[in-house]
Design a protein around this motif. Structure first.
Motif: not given
Length: 379
Positions: A353-379
Motif C-alpha cells: 500500500a503506497s498511493f501516488d499523487l493521483r490516488g493509485q495504489n502503486t503497491g497493487a499489481f497484476v499477475a499472469l495466470q493460466q486456466w488448467r483443469g478448471g483452476a487458475l494457476i500462477p505462471v
C-alpha cells in the motif's frame, strides 16, 4: 433503512446530548454506515455480487477485531445496474443513509459517475476493483484506488508478448466499454513502445454477444496470438464463434471479468484449458489468502468465483483498519491512507500500500495466470 439502522442512528444522536447534559466532554464522532455502490442487478451483477462478498468478509474480520471507533461497522448497500444510476445511488447513500465513506464499484462504467458524485459531496470514495486508468486521472481529492490499474495489466501483457511471442502474428479483440477500451488503449501504446506490431485490432460494443464476424476477421488475418478484453458474454461469444468456423488462436491471453471467473471455466470446460489471464492474483492455496478463501467457503457455501472478492477484501480491510486507527474520524481517513508505505507482500493477496499523487495504489499489481483443469494457476 432497516429498524436496526434507525435504532443505531438514534443512539448516536442521543449520545452527545447525554454527555453534554452530564457535563462530560462529547465523544469523538463515529461515522455512519459504510456506503457500498455496486451493480447487483443487470449485466455486471455477477461481478458486483463477488465484490460485495469480499467487502462483507472484510467487515466481519474488522468487527471481530473490535470494529471502528468502538462500534461495529455496518453497510448501506446501493444497487446501480448501469452508469446512469450510479450518481444517484451514491447521493442516496450520503444523504439518506448518512454514509461517511463509499466503497465500489466492480465496473469502471459505474466508478466514473459514482466517484464524481462522492467528489462533489466531499465524501471519500475508495475504488476497490475497477481498473480503468482514467478513474484516477481526473485530479480528484476524495478518491483513492486500492486495486490495480489497467496500465499495469497492459504492461504485463506487452512484456509477455515481447519475451515469448516476438515474430508471431498478434491480434487484439476488445469490447468498447469503459474497462475494455481502457485496457486496449493502454496495450496498444505499450506494444507500440515495444515495437511489437498488432496485425488486427477489433473493437465491438460491450453488450454484443455474437462475435462471428469479428472471429472471422481474426481468422483471415491468420492471428496466432490473440489478446481479448471481455466480460463473460464476450468470452462465451468468442469461443462459440471461433468453434463454428473451425478456428482457434494458438495462444489466447484474456483480460477482464469474463476471463477471471470460475463460471466461465466451468461453462467452457476443457476448451478453456491453457487460456492465460492477466488480472489481480487469485486466492493462493496457502498463507493469508487461504484463510480468506476458507471464510468465503464457510459463509457462502461455494468456493470464490473470482479474484474480485479477494481484491475487494484487501482494499476494504485496509480502509477500515486505517479508519479505526483514526478513531473512526472519516475526515482523517484519506490523509492516513496516503501516508501509508506498506511493502509488497504485506496484504493478504500480496499487495502493498503506497498511493501516488493521483490516488493509485502503486503497491497493487497484476499477475499472469493460466486456466488448467478448471483452476487458475500462477505462471
Amino acid at each position: 433503512m432497516t429498524r436496526r439502522t434507525l435504532l443505531s442512528s438514534a443512539a448516536l444522536l442521543a449520545a452527545p446530548a447525554r454527555a453534554l447534559a452530564d457535563g462530560a466532554p462529547a465523544a469523538p464522532p463515529v461515522p455512519g454506515p459504510c456506503g457500498v455502490v455496486l451493480p447487483l442487478s443487470g449485466m455486471a451483477a455477477l461481478q458486483g455480487s463477488e465484490v460485495q462478498r469480499g467487502i462483507e468478509l472484510a467487515v466481519a474480520a474488522v468487527n471481530q477485531a473490535g470494529g471502528v471507533g468502538g462500534q461495529a461497522v455496518s453497510l448501506a448497500v446501493a444497487d446501480a445496474p448501469a452508469a446512469a444510476q450510479a450518481g444517484a445511488a451514491v447521493n442516496g447513500l450520503i444523504t439518506n443513509a448518512h454514509a461517511a465513506l463509499v466503497l465500489g464499484s466492480a465496473s469502471a462504467a459505474l466508478s466514473f459517475p459514482a466517484s464524481a458524485a462522492a467528489e462533489i459531496a466531499g465524501v471519500p470514495f475508495i475504488e476497490l476493483t475497477a481498473m480503468a486508468d482514467g478513474i484516477c486521472n481526473r485530479g480528484f481529492h476524495f478518491l483513492l484506488r486500492t486495486g490495480p490499474a489497467s496500465a499495469m495489466a497492459a504492461a504485463l501483457v506487452a512484456r509477455t508478448l515481447a519475451a515469448n511471442y516476438a515474430g508471431r502474428v498478434i491480434g487484439l479483440l476488445y469490447n468498447t466499454g469503459a474497462d475494455g477500451l481502457a485496457f486496449a488503449q493502454a496495450l496498444q501504446a505499450a506494444l507500440a513502445a515495444a515495437k511489437l506490431p498488432v496485425q488486427l485490432a477489433v473493437g465491438y460494443p460491450e453488450d454484443q454477444a455474437d462475435l462471428f464476424d469479428e472471429a472471422g476477421r481474426l481468422m483471415r488475418a491468420k492471428v496466432e496470438v490473440l489478446v481479448h478484453a471481455a466480460g463473460p458474454d464476450g468470452v462465451l461469444g468468442l469461443h462459440i464463434a471461433a468453434g463454428l468456423q473451425g478456428w482457434r488462436p494458438g495462444t489466447l491471453i484474456g483480460f477482464g471479468a469474463g476471463y477471471g471467473l470460475r463460471d466461465t471455466a466451468a461453462a467452457l470446460g476443457a476448451g478453456f484449458d491453457g487460456t492465460f489471464y492477466v488480472g489481480a492474483p487469485f486466492y493462493a492455496p496457502s498463507g493469508p489468502a487461504s484463510a480468506v478463501h476458507d471464510a468465503y467457503l464457510t459463509r457462502y457455501g461455494v468456493p470464490p468465483r473470482s479474484a474480485d472478492s479477494l481484491t475487494a477484501y484487501v482494499g476494504t480491510r485496509l480502509t477500515l483498519e486505517t479508519l479505526a486507527r483514526q478513531g473512526g474520524d472519516a475526515g482523517k481517513l484519506l490523509p492516513a491512507l496516503r501516508a501509508l508505505s506498506l511493502p509488497t507482500g504485506t496484504l493478504a493477496n500480496g499487495f502493498g500500500a503506497s498511493f501516488d499523487l493521483r490516488g493509485q495504489n502503486t503497491g497493487a499489481f497484476v499477475a499472469l495466470q493460466q486456466w488448467r483443469g478448471g483452476a487458475l494457476i500462477p505462471v
